[in-house]
Design a protein around this motif. Structure first.
Motif, short mmCIF file in Angstrom:
data_model
loop_
_atom_site.label_atom_id
_atom_site.label_comp_id
_atom_site.label_asym_id
_atom_site.label_seq_id
_atom_site.Cartn_x
_atom_site.Cartn_y
_atom_site.Cartn_z
N VAL A 137 37.30 129.87 64.66
CA VAL A 137 37.06 128.89 63.60
C VAL A 137 37.86 127.62 63.90
CG1 VAL A 137 37.23 128.44 61.12
CG2 VAL A 137 36.71 130.75 61.95
N SER A 138 37.17 126.49 63.88
CA SER A 138 37.81 125.20 64.10
C SER A 138 38.07 124.49 62.77
CB SER A 138 36.94 124.32 65.01
OG SER A 138 35.69 124.07 64.41
N SER A 139 38.67 123.33 62.82
CA SER A 139 39.04 122.61 61.60
C SER A 139 37.84 122.03 60.88
CB SER A 139 40.03 121.49 61.94
OG SER A 139 39.43 120.57 62.85
N SER A 140 36.74 121.84 61.62
CA SER A 140 35.56 121.25 60.99
C SER A 140 34.30 121.81 61.66
CB SER A 140 35.59 119.73 61.13
OG SER A 140 34.44 119.14 60.58
N GLU A 141 33.36 122.25 60.84
CA GLU A 141 32.09 122.76 61.34
C GLU A 141 30.96 122.01 60.64
OE1 GLU A 141 31.78 124.74 63.77
OE2 GLU A 141 33.68 125.85 63.89
N THR A 142 30.02 121.49 61.41
CA THR A 142 28.86 120.81 60.85
C THR A 142 27.63 121.69 61.01
OG1 THR A 142 29.76 118.62 61.35
CG2 THR A 142 27.40 118.76 60.95
N ILE A 143 26.91 121.88 59.92
CA ILE A 143 25.71 122.70 59.96
C ILE A 143 24.50 121.82 59.62
CG2 ILE A 143 26.97 124.80 59.38
CD1 ILE A 143 25.87 124.62 56.55
N ASN A 144 23.45 121.99 60.38
CA ASN A 144 22.21 121.23 60.19
C ASN A 144 21.06 122.20 60.03
OD1 ASN A 144 23.29 118.43 60.88
ND2 ASN A 144 23.81 119.57 62.74
N PHE A 145 20.20 121.93 59.09
CA PHE A 145 19.05 122.80 58.88
C PHE A 145 18.00 122.05 58.08
CE2 PHE A 145 22.20 123.57 55.58
CZ PHE A 145 21.47 123.45 54.41
N ASP A 146 16.82 122.64 58.05
CA ASP A 146 15.74 122.14 57.21
C ASP A 146 15.68 122.96 55.93
OD1 ASP A 146 15.02 120.27 59.02
OD2 ASP A 146 13.21 121.29 59.73
N THR A 147 15.46 122.31 54.81
CA THR A 147 15.11 123.05 53.60
C THR A 147 13.63 123.42 53.71
OG1 THR A 147 14.62 121.00 52.42
CG2 THR A 147 16.87 121.87 52.26
N SER A 148 13.06 123.95 52.65
CA SER A 148 11.67 124.38 52.72
C SER A 148 10.83 123.62 51.71
CB SER A 148 11.58 125.89 52.47
OG SER A 148 11.87 126.19 51.12
N ASP A 149 9.58 123.99 51.63
CA ASP A 149 8.66 123.37 50.67
C ASP A 149 8.80 123.96 49.27
OD1 ASP A 149 7.30 121.53 52.44
OD2 ASP A 149 6.44 123.29 53.40
N ILE A 150 9.66 124.95 49.10
CA ILE A 150 9.96 125.47 47.77
C ILE A 150 11.05 124.60 47.16
CG2 ILE A 150 10.62 127.50 46.44
CD1 ILE A 150 9.93 129.22 48.85
N GLN A 151 10.80 124.06 46.00
CA GLN A 151 11.75 123.18 45.36
C GLN A 151 12.89 123.97 44.73
OE1 GLN A 151 11.61 119.72 45.50
NE2 GLN A 151 10.01 120.26 46.99
N GLY A 152 14.11 123.46 44.86
CA GLY A 152 15.25 124.11 44.25
C GLY A 152 16.55 123.63 44.83
N ASP A 153 17.63 123.99 44.18
CA ASP A 153 18.96 123.60 44.65
C ASP A 153 19.35 124.40 45.89
OD1 ASP A 153 19.09 121.86 42.53
OD2 ASP A 153 20.20 123.26 41.24
#
Length: 549
Positions: A509-525
């Motif tokens: 584990v490092s001091s900072s991790e960046t995560i990238n992803f796509d949400t979906s066509d289902i609406q929501g938080d």
């Protein structure tokens, strides 16, 4: 395959049982809190005993139950020192409602004060057209130390866009403390968020004294009992044999104890296997065999009917519609769990190197086993007299014919009625192995061995044999890659209805991790969960919900 002697195996079990004194805790970390029937729940398990002695065992059992305690399905996974990973397919026919995920190790069966740390799961049946209420449990969450020091920041971008980026900042003390860190990003479920941040702890219910509760290492303990069909009493001293049909057939045996109980320790078997269990006896049908289900019991939940408001009902119906269209637009790729494999240590079957092997297909076409024995099987005496069939083998040790029947196998499965071979001709038989010596397996002695292998092995025939039990047994789960595509690439012309957007595990584990992803066509938080499994054998967590309108 090693020849196992009963006394040695009993000593092994006893010694293994000596390591069960530490109080063991098992935690299940699923990738979601809700799903549609037919989905697959991926999970991580963490096993703590306070001393790291659990390296002696590495099998964790995970089961899905109803709130009243009735069992639905289970899987068995192999873990490393502390953590393990696996998946549990949710049955397609499961009704809409709340269910329970439980994880345990076999050694917990001996701990009278054992606690089961359960996770709740909302399931929406994909065939429901309208959902207005759910059965809902009363629960009290066991929350763990909150990682308030961790900061999760949503990076700048177009609000409501499908590509999303988050940065997770981890303090140095957490980095040093972490054995593993698991980050999950998923769709927030309005019907299950109330129980998404913790575990529901419950005592283990012991209906009877635990039976052989030792640590399982790359194998499973299969338990059962034998009882008389006449008076229902347990049978002591019965010889129970277990076999698995394979190219190199598996064979083992056990002698029942004073309570009629028996066990087998099946190592390195993966997938769902056809296990054949029977009593080694000249009078089959006198006794019956039953198996202990490998489930744990916990108290039933107190439940009530929860009526949904418009938002909750609309959300559930959107998920069900999304599941339908997801299968419509994509090929439904169900993870295969029906395959079976068992590793073998030696290049010969359990009966050793055969004295002779015969391949009938290399000869002229012969219609039945009597003709095959006369023309091809030198040293095999096959006789038919009226309704009786006998087989005797030549004994190379004494240069005489054995007085007793040999140990007979059909595709690796022991058979005791030689008539089963009578109609077999050269077109069906692939190979015949013969051992022309007195053969021993543990303290069982056989007057030679005759093993017949067919071109198309099958175990369906055993269902019609009295006293033979064929069971489809859930062995260890084959390792499967995590079913997540943690990338921002997607086909814009294909709808995307995933409910879990991102899941990844870090051991460094490092001091900072960046995560990238796509949400979906289902609406929501969006929910981002950070779980840290610490070197001090506890769980730290951080849970944050981001609006995504």
């Amino acid at each position: 395959m090693n020849k196992k002697y009963s006394a040695i195996l009993l000593l092994f079990v006893f010694v293994m049982g000596l390591t069960t004194t530490a109080q063991e805790k098992v935690f299940l970390i699923p990738d979601r809190t809700s799903c549609v029937s037919g989905d697959t729940v991926w999970f991580t398990t963490a096993v703590f005993d306070g001393t790291r002695e659990n390296v002696a065992g590495n099998v964790v059992h995970v089961q899905l139950d109803k709130l009243d305690g009735k069992h639905i399905t289970r899987v068995n996974i192999v873990s490393n020192e502390i953590t393990g990973r696996g998946f549990l397919p949710v049955p397609d026919s499961l009704s809409s409602g709340t269910y329970v995920l439980k994880a345990f190790t076999n050694v917990q069966m001996a701990q009278t004060s054992a606690v089961v740390h359960q996770r709740l799961l909302t399931v929406y049946n994909r065939f429901d057209t309208e959902i207005s209420s759910l059965n809902y449990p009363e629960f009290s969450l066991q929350n763990f130390d909150q990682l308030n020091e961790i900061r999760i920041v949503k990076n700048k971008g177009v609000e409501g866009s499908k590509p999303v980026s988050f940065t997770i900042n981890i303090p140095e003390e957490i980095q040093n403390e972490a054995e593993e860190m698991i980050v999950t990003a998923r769709l927030a479920d309005v019907n299950s968020e109330a129980f998404s941040t913790g575990w529901v702890s419950a005592p283990l219910v012991q209906k009877e004294a635990a039976y052989m509760p030792f640590r399982e290492k790359n194998g499973l303990l299969i338990k059962g009992k034998i009882f008389s069909n006449q008076d229902g009493k347990e049978v002591q001293g019965a010889k129970i044999i277990l076999s698995i049909s394979d190219t190199l057939p598996y064979f083992d045996y056990c002698i029942s104890d004073s309570l009629g109980r028996f066990y087998f320790y099946l190592r390195n078997a993966y997938g769902i296997g056809d296990l054949i269990v029977q009593e080694l006896t000249e009078t089959p049908g006198l006794n019956s065999i039953e198996f202990y289900e490998n489930y744990i019991e916990t108290p039933a939940f107190v439940t009530s009917q929860k009526f949904m408001n418009n938002e909750e009902r609309s959300y559930a119906e959107d998920l069900i519609k999304a599941a339908y269209f997801d299968r419509f637009f994509k090929t439904y790729n169900k993870i295969s769990t029906d395959t079976f494999s068992i590793s073998t240590e030696f290049s010969y079957p359990f009966y050793g190197k055969p004295t002779a092997s015969f391949y009938p297909e290399e000869f002229i076409d012969l219609p039945d086993f009597q003709e095959i024995s006369r023309e091809i099987l030198r040293g095999v005496q096959y006789r038919e007299r009226k309704d009786e069939v006998t087989i005797r083998l030549f004994d190379h040790g004494t240069d005489n014919i054995f007085n007793d029947e040999p140990f007979k196998l059909l595709d690796g499965v022991p058979v005791f009625d030689p008539k089963i071979f009578s109609d077999m001709g050269t077109s069906r038989i692939k190979k015949v192995d013969a051992v022309f010596y007195k053969q021993y397996f543990g303290d069982l002695g056989f007057s030679g061995v005759l093993a017949v292998y067919t071109h198309q092995p099958s175990t369906t025939w055993v269902e019609n044999i009295e006293g033979v039990n064929l069971i489809r047994y859930q062995c260890l789960q084959p390792e499967s890659k995590w079913n997540f595509k943690n990338t921002s690439w997607r086909r814009t012309n294909t709808p995307d209805f995933k409910k879990v957007f991102f899941r990844k595990t870090w051991t460094e584990v490092s001091s900072s991790e960046t995560i990238n992803f796509d949400t979906s066509d289902i609406q929501g938080d969006i929910v981002v969960d950070v779980i840290v499994i610490s070197k001090q054998q506890n769980i730290l967590q951080h849970h944050k919900v981001f609006e995504n309108r």
